[in-house]
Design a protein around this motif. Structure first.
Motif, PDB file in Angstrom:
ATOM      1  N   ARG A 172     -40.331  33.500  49.923  1.00 19.61           N
ATOM      2  CA  ARG A 172     -39.797  32.927  51.162  1.00 19.61           C
ATOM      3  C   ARG A 172     -38.575  32.053  50.867  1.00 19.61           C
ATOM      4  NH1 ARG A 172     -44.151  30.160  52.880  1.00 19.61           N
ATOM      5  NH2 ARG A 172     -45.079  32.100  53.612  1.00 19.61           N
ATOM      6  N   PHE A 173     -38.655  31.294  49.771  1.00 21.87           N
ATOM      7  CA  PHE A 173     -37.542  30.431  49.386  1.00 21.87           C
ATOM      8  C   PHE A 173     -36.469  31.191  48.609  1.00 21.87           C
ATOM      9  CE2 PHE A 173     -40.759  27.044  50.000  1.00 21.87           C
ATOM     10  CZ  PHE A 173     -40.036  26.248  50.868  1.00 21.87           C
ATOM     11  N   TYR A 174     -36.889  32.206  47.851  1.00 22.55           N
ATOM     12  CA  TYR A 174     -35.953  32.959  47.012  1.00 22.55           C
ATOM     13  C   TYR A 174     -36.107  34.447  47.299  1.00 22.55           C
ATOM     14  CZ  TYR A 174     -36.131  28.451  44.679  1.00 22.55           C
ATOM     15  OH  TYR A 174     -36.100  27.107  44.410  1.00 22.55           O
ATOM     16  N   PRO A 175     -35.500  34.920  48.393  1.00 27.02           N
ATOM     17  CA  PRO A 175     -35.692  36.314  48.819  1.00 27.02           C
ATOM     18  C   PRO A 175     -35.090  37.347  47.868  1.00 27.02           C
ATOM     19  CG  PRO A 175     -34.025  35.222  50.165  1.00 27.02           C
ATOM     20  CD  PRO A 175     -34.651  34.161  49.324  1.00 27.02           C
ATOM     21  N   ASP A 176     -34.275  36.913  46.889  1.00 30.77           N
ATOM     22  CA  ASP A 176     -33.672  37.861  45.947  1.00 30.77           C
ATOM     23  C   ASP A 176     -34.585  38.176  44.769  1.00 30.77           C
ATOM     24  OD1 ASP A 176     -31.271  38.088  47.391  1.00 30.77           O
ATOM     25  OD2 ASP A 176     -30.507  36.234  46.520  1.00 30.77           O
TER      26      ASP A 176
END
Length: 281
Positions: A115-119
């Motif tokens: 959610r915080f780091y979609p990559d």
């Protein structure tokens, strides 16, 4: 040609004035004019023409403008992606999952991470504990979630769960009990998966008991399936029983049969992304 020259070129192309472009770039006019002349010299073409209203792009200048915009965007993207990778905010993590780790993979921690780091993305490899450890040592995966016991040589680990062993059965008399002990287990046709066999044998022998193993297999889900078909009673960790046989098990009363799920990785191979995932646990 370098990125600074392309940035200067685009500023002039957009402002249509050397003075306005220099002000926007926070530099004096002479170094800006010099860089533009160097760029024209290298390319061997005129990029600008002067008009009564300021500076206009030539056809060659318009062509360069398209490329310059793409090049600078790509350069910024590369910088951002490299920084994300260095911070553990980008990349693919290869993770091995033992069949009995279903409660931890995926978990709320993984959902929060993406959610915080979609990559960040995942490649999941599913094997038993020994298969996961083999893949880890060969470099096929970065992290593994396995169940104790296992050979810890060269392995770093973090405990995720502490679980008791349970007996999955269809016998109502057993299910009415709070717990069962080893003496009661020795009277049952047992279904086990092989990795626990030595531990079970040692415990039974210590109490002078001889168990009967009706079925041996390599997966806790298989053990439960055979138990549900009344081929015996399956010894499996509590989390697996809760998931696949929630009303068909009773706890085993024997302290040394406690088992753990652990996150594992090689000591010498920890990338920023791996560290971020290790830290969330």
């Amino acid at each position: 040609m370098n990125l600074k020259q392309l940035r200067y070129f685009l500023a002039v192309a957009e402002e249509k004035q050397i003075t306005a472009a220099a002000k926007r770039l926070f530099i004096a006019q002479p170094p800006l004019s010099y860089q533009l002349k160097q760029l024209e010299k290298e390319l061997g073409v005129a990029l600008f023409t002067r008009t009564a209203y300021g500076i206009e792009l030539t056809d060659a200048g318009k062509e360069l403008q398209n490329y310059a915009e793409r090049i600078l965007t790509l350069a910024q993207t590369a910088k951002d992606q490299v920084n994300k990778t260095a911070k553990g905010e980008l990349g693919t993590i290869k993770i091995g999952s033992a069949s009995s780790s279903v409660g931890e993979l995926p978990s709320d921690k993984f959902k929060q991470l993406t959610r915080f780091y979609p990559d960040i993305s995942f490649d999941v490899y599913e094997k038993n504990t020994f298969g996961v450890l083999d893949e880890l040592r060969s470099g096929t995966i970065d992290l593994g979630i396995v169940r104790t016991p296992f050979n810890r040589n060269g392995i770093q680990s973090k405990t995720l769960t502490n679980e008791r062993m349970t007996l999955v059965t269809t016998e109502q008399k057993l299910l009415e009990k709070q717990t069962v002990n080893l003496k009661e287990l020795s009277k049952q046709p047992l279904i086990i998966y092989r990795r626990f066999e030595n531990i079970f044998n040692e415990s039974f022998a210590h109490q002078g008991l001889k168990p009967y193993y009706a079925v041996k297999c390599d997966d806790s889900r298989t053990a439960i399936l055979w138990a549900q078909q009344e081929m015996g009673a399956a010894l499996v960790p509590e989390s697996i029983a809760n998931l696949y046989a929630p009303k068909q098990f009773v706890l085993v009363k024997h302290a040394s049969w406690e088992t753990h799920l652990q996150l594992v990785w090689l000591k010498e191979k920890v990338s920023p992304l791996m560290k971020r995932i290790i830290d969330i646990f």
